[in-house]
Design a protein around this motif. Structure first.
Motif, PDB file in Angstrom:
ATOM      1  N   LEU A 164       0.834  -1.196   0.000  1.00  0.00           N
ATOM      2  CA  LEU A 164       0.000   0.000   0.000  1.00  0.00           C
ATOM      3  C   LEU A 164       0.871   1.250   0.000  1.00  0.00           C
ATOM      4  O   LEU A 164       2.079   1.196   0.271  1.00  0.00           O
ATOM      5  N   SER A 165       0.248   2.382  -0.309  1.00  0.00           N
ATOM      6  CA  SER A 165       0.940   3.666  -0.306  1.00  0.00           C
ATOM      7  C   SER A 165       0.488   4.482   0.894  1.00  0.00           C
ATOM      8  O   SER A 165      -0.588   4.255   1.455  1.00  0.00           O
ATOM      9  N   VAL A 166       1.307   5.462   1.275  1.00  0.00           N
ATOM     10  CA  VAL A 166       0.990   6.354   2.382  1.00  0.00           C
ATOM     11  C   VAL A 166       1.091   7.791   1.902  1.00  0.00           C
ATOM     12  O   VAL A 166       2.051   8.160   1.210  1.00  0.00           O
ATOM     13  N   PHE A 167       0.109   8.588   2.274  1.00  0.00           N
ATOM     14  CA  PHE A 167       0.144  10.025   2.045  1.00  0.00           C
ATOM     15  C   PHE A 167       0.082  10.707   3.406  1.00  0.00           C
ATOM     16  O   PHE A 167      -0.865  10.495   4.168  1.00  0.00           O
ATOM     17  N   VAL A 168       1.119  11.485   3.723  1.00  0.00           N
ATOM     18  CA  VAL A 168       1.208  12.171   5.009  1.00  0.00           C
ATOM     19  C   VAL A 168       0.774  13.618   4.825  1.00  0.00           C
ATOM     20  O   VAL A 168       1.395  14.368   4.064  1.00  0.00           O
ATOM     21  N   HIS A 169      -0.287  13.995   5.516  1.00  0.00           N
ATOM     22  CA  HIS A 169      -0.778  15.373   5.419  1.00  0.00           C
ATOM     23  C   HIS A 169      -0.395  16.138   6.677  1.00  0.00           C
ATOM     24  O   HIS A 169      -0.639  15.684   7.795  1.00  0.00           O
ATOM     25  N   ALA A 170       0.219  17.300   6.499  1.00  0.00           N
ATOM     26  CA  ALA A 170       0.619  18.119   7.641  1.00  0.00           C
ATOM     27  C   ALA A 170      -0.604  18.561   8.426  1.00  0.00           C
ATOM     28  O   ALA A 170      -1.572  19.068   7.862  1.00  0.00           O
ATOM     29  N   VAL A 187       2.338  26.292   9.916  1.00  0.00           N
ATOM     30  CA  VAL A 187       2.152  24.978  10.523  1.00  0.00           C
ATOM     31  C   VAL A 187       2.403  23.878   9.503  1.00  0.00           C
ATOM     32  O   VAL A 187       3.019  22.850   9.806  1.00  0.00           O
ATOM     33  N   VAL A 188       1.943  24.074   8.273  1.00  0.00           N
ATOM     34  CA  VAL A 188       2.167  23.093   7.216  1.00  0.00           C
ATOM     35  C   VAL A 188       3.667  22.839   7.041  1.00  0.00           C
ATOM     36  O   VAL A 188       4.114  21.692   6.927  1.00  0.00           O
ATOM     37  N   GLY A 189       4.460  23.916   7.037  1.00  0.00           N
ATOM     38  CA  GLY A 189       5.895  23.761   6.844  1.00  0.00           C
ATOM     39  C   GLY A 189       6.578  23.095   8.008  1.00  0.00           C
ATOM     40  O   GLY A 189       7.450  22.224   7.836  1.00  0.00           O
ATOM     41  N   VAL A 190       6.198  23.482   9.221  1.00  0.00           N
ATOM     42  CA  VAL A 190       6.841  22.928  10.418  1.00  0.00           C
ATOM     43  C   VAL A 190       6.461  21.466  10.600  1.00  0.00           C
ATOM     44  O   VAL A 190       7.333  20.605  10.804  1.00  0.00           O
ATOM     45  N   GLU A 191       5.175  21.161  10.541  1.00  0.00           N
ATOM     46  CA  GLU A 191       4.736  19.798  10.826  1.00  0.00           C
ATOM     47  C   GLU A 191       5.151  18.829   9.719  1.00  0.00           C
ATOM     48  O   GLU A 191       5.457  17.666   9.990  1.00  0.00           O
ATOM     49  N   ALA A 193       7.901  19.035   8.048  1.00  0.00           N
ATOM     50  CA  ALA A 193       9.321  18.774   8.290  1.00  0.00           C
ATOM     51  C   ALA A 193       9.521  17.815   9.455  1.00  0.00           C
ATOM     52  O   ALA A 193      10.361  16.901   9.403  1.00  0.00           O
ATOM     53  N   PHE A 194       8.757  18.004  10.532  1.00  0.00           N
ATOM     54  CA  PHE A 194       8.852  17.079  11.666  1.00  0.00           C
ATOM     55  C   PHE A 194       8.536  15.653  11.219  1.00  0.00           C
ATOM     56  O   PHE A 194       9.223  14.701  11.603  1.00  0.00           O
ATOM     57  N   ALA A 195       7.477  15.501  10.419  1.00  0.00           N
ATOM     58  CA  ALA A 195       7.059  14.164  10.010  1.00  0.00           C
ATOM     59  C   ALA A 195       8.132  13.481   9.172  1.00  0.00           C
ATOM     60  O   ALA A 195       8.538  12.341   9.452  1.00  0.00           O
ATOM     61  N   ALA A 196       8.597  14.159   8.122  1.00  0.00           N
ATOM     62  CA  ALA A 196       9.605  13.554   7.252  1.00  0.00           C
ATOM     63  C   ALA A 196      10.915  13.340   7.998  1.00  0.00           C
ATOM     64  O   ALA A 196      11.558  12.290   7.854  1.00  0.00           O
ATOM     65  N   GLY A 197      11.309  14.334   8.794  1.00  0.00           N
ATOM     66  CA  GLY A 197      12.542  14.193   9.564  1.00  0.00           C
ATOM     67  C   GLY A 197      12.490  13.021  10.529  1.00  0.00           C
ATOM     68  O   GLY A 197      13.474  12.294  10.711  1.00  0.00           O
ATOM     69  N   SER A 198      11.319  12.811  11.134  1.00  0.00           N
ATOM     70  CA  SER A 198      11.200  11.708  12.096  1.00  0.00           C
ATOM     71  C   SER A 198      11.294  10.354  11.411  1.00  0.00           C
ATOM     72  O   SER A 198      11.749   9.380  12.017  1.00  0.00           O
ATOM     73  N   MET A 199      10.869  10.278  10.157  1.00  0.00           N
ATOM     74  CA  MET A 199      10.983   9.013   9.433  1.00  0.00           C
ATOM     75  C   MET A 199      12.439   8.646   9.172  1.00  0.00           C
ATOM     76  O   MET A 199      12.793   7.472   9.084  1.00  0.00           O
ATOM     77  N   VAL A 200      13.292   9.670   9.057  1.00  0.00           N
ATOM     78  CA  VAL A 200      14.728   9.440   8.881  1.00  0.00           C
ATOM     79  C   VAL A 200      15.392   9.179  10.226  1.00  0.00           C
ATOM     80  O   VAL A 200      16.071   8.166  10.427  1.00  0.00           O
ATOM     81  N   THR A 201      15.201  10.084  11.177  1.00  0.00           N
ATOM     82  CA  THR A 201      15.914   9.978  12.457  1.00  0.00           C
ATOM     83  C   THR A 201      15.397   8.824  13.303  1.00  0.00           C
ATOM     84  O   THR A 201      16.152   8.263  14.104  1.00  0.00           O
ATOM     85  N   GLY A 202      14.122   8.458  13.153  1.00  0.00           N
ATOM     86  CA  GLY A 202      13.572   7.371  13.944  1.00  0.00           C
ATOM     87  C   GLY A 202      13.875   5.994  13.395  1.00  0.00           C
ATOM     88  O   GLY A 202      13.566   4.989  14.039  1.00  0.00           O
ATOM     89  N   GLY A 220       7.102  20.531   3.726  1.00  0.00           N
ATOM     90  CA  GLY A 220       7.420  21.811   4.346  1.00  0.00           C
ATOM     91  C   GLY A 220       8.891  22.163   4.261  1.00  0.00           C
ATOM     92  O   GLY A 220       9.496  22.157   3.190  1.00  0.00           O
ATOM     93  N   GLY A 221       9.493  22.444   5.408  1.00  0.00           N
ATOM     94  CA  GLY A 221      10.893  22.868   5.437  1.00  0.00           C
ATOM     95  C   GLY A 221      11.902  21.739   5.375  1.00  0.00           C
ATOM     96  O   GLY A 221      13.114  21.995   5.370  1.00  0.00           O
ATOM     97  N   PHE A 222      11.443  20.498   5.301  1.00  0.00           N
ATOM     98  CA  PHE A 222      12.353  19.358   5.345  1.00  0.00           C
ATOM     99  C   PHE A 222      13.437  19.390   4.275  1.00  0.00           C
ATOM    100  O   PHE A 222      14.623  19.172   4.591  1.00  0.00           O
ATOM    101  N   PRO A 223      13.113  19.645   2.990  1.00  0.00           N
ATOM    102  CA  PRO A 223      14.186  19.607   1.991  1.00  0.00           C
ATOM    103  C   PRO A 223      15.331  20.583   2.277  1.00  0.00           C
ATOM    104  O   PRO A 223      16.493  20.268   1.996  1.00  0.00           O
TER     105      PRO A 223
END
Length: 333
Positions: A164-170, A187-191, A193-202, A220-223
């Protein structure tokens, strides 16, 4: 062909005997729209949210060939009791499956699950696949806990196993670091970034190398955080060869950028310079068209700014449609 990979739906109605915590859709006098009432929220939803014929008319008017439909993000309400959250998810998933079945070549659906109960969310994935839905939409955090937390790893492992695929909405977190007036902007940019960053760091991105996951609004700001993360990991600028004398947080890899290039990112960033950075840094094979329709008006025509980037034809075709089908795990028609 153009695939809008970030478009939303709402069911037209909810059960008359639904729990009090369920949403309601109330008629609007003299209009085909309906009003979503969900707690304190009041949102006027025009008929494109729930009417297949109207959606196709809107697609044709803006040059869209296929939409990937996910639930309107306020429905991802993880503070509901777990049983009610599961009941709501099942109702929305059935409505999504029925809407997409009306025009299956033009509408592709994603379901939702009660992430407040990770075990129930994981168990529900098989039913989602059996309904013909191609994946799930989840919020960027679950009651303030980022999705890369180890608690959610079994969920993503099962998503990967089922293909299956996943779509993460801020979505805002309960901490209210920013005011609700900033929901649609900062909020879209901050959240994201937190979501994508956590997938890497976690560790989830590394543990699930075949997970097909995309992020709303390009995470958001992740890239823009990635070059710094890459430097700390590899000690070099511009992705030059690793310099361990400068590296601060080196591990056995993959690097932060390599992990980030496993994700997909939608194009709702509103500026061709931002799109150019995403293409140059993450790759044309990582970008999807997105619009937030019908909650927001599409660019007219859809994909107009992307076409100004002068991408090679094969790259433009990937962004416009090829990447979306790869993310969804289905054949390009």
């Amino acid at each position: 062909m153009l695939v809008d990979a970030h478009a939303h739906l709402l069911p037209r109605d909810y059960p008359a005997d639904a729990p009090e915590c369920f949403p309601r859709m109330e008629p609007v006098d003299g209009d085909t729209a309906r009003t979503l009432v969900f707690g304190a929220m009041r949102f006027t939803a025009r008929d494109a949210f729930f009417d297949a014929e109207r959606r196709i008319q809107e697609q044709d008017a803006s040059g869209v060939d296929v939409e990937v439909l996910s639930p309107m993000p306020p429905l991802l309400k993880y503070d509901l009791p777990a049983g009610d959250g599961l009941s709501l998810a099942r109702w929305v998933n059935e409505a999504t499956a029925q809407l997409c079945a009306a025009v299956p070549d033009r509408l592709k659906g994603l379901g939702m699950v009660p992430m407040q109960d990770p075990d129930a969310a994981t168990a529900e994935l098989k039913a989602i696949k059996d309904q013909g839905l191609l994946g799930v939409e989840i919020a960027s955090n679950v009651l303030g806990k980022s999705i890369g937390h180890e608690q959610f790893l079994p969920f993503f492992t099962e998503v990967e196993r089922l293909g299956l695929s996943v779509f993460v909405h801020a979505m805002p977190s309960p901490s209210e670091r920013l005011p609700m007036s900033a929901m649609g902007t900062y909020v879209v940019g901050v959240e994201g970034a937190f979501a994508a960053g956590s997938m890497v760091t976690g560790g989830t991105a590394k543990a699930c190398p075949d997970l097909r996951i995309s992020f709303s609004h390009a995470a958001g700001g992740f890239p823009l955080m990635l070059p710094r993360a890459q430097y700390f990991w590899g000690g070099s600028w511009n992705e030059e060869p690793v310099d361990l004398t400068r590296a601060v947080m080196h591990d056995d890899g993959p690097s932060p950028v390599e992990l980030a290039r496993r994700f997909w990112y939608d194009s709702m960033v509103f500026d061709r310079r931002a799109l150019r950075f995403l293409v140059d840094y993450l790759g044309a094979d990582r970008l999807l068209v997105g619009s937030d329709f019908p909650a927001m008006l599409r660019e007219d025509p859809a994909g107009r700014t992307l076409r100004t980037l002068d991408l090679p034809p094969e790259d433009l075709a990937d962004v416009m449609s090829g990447n979306a089908f790869r993310w969804l795990g289905i054949d390009h028609p």
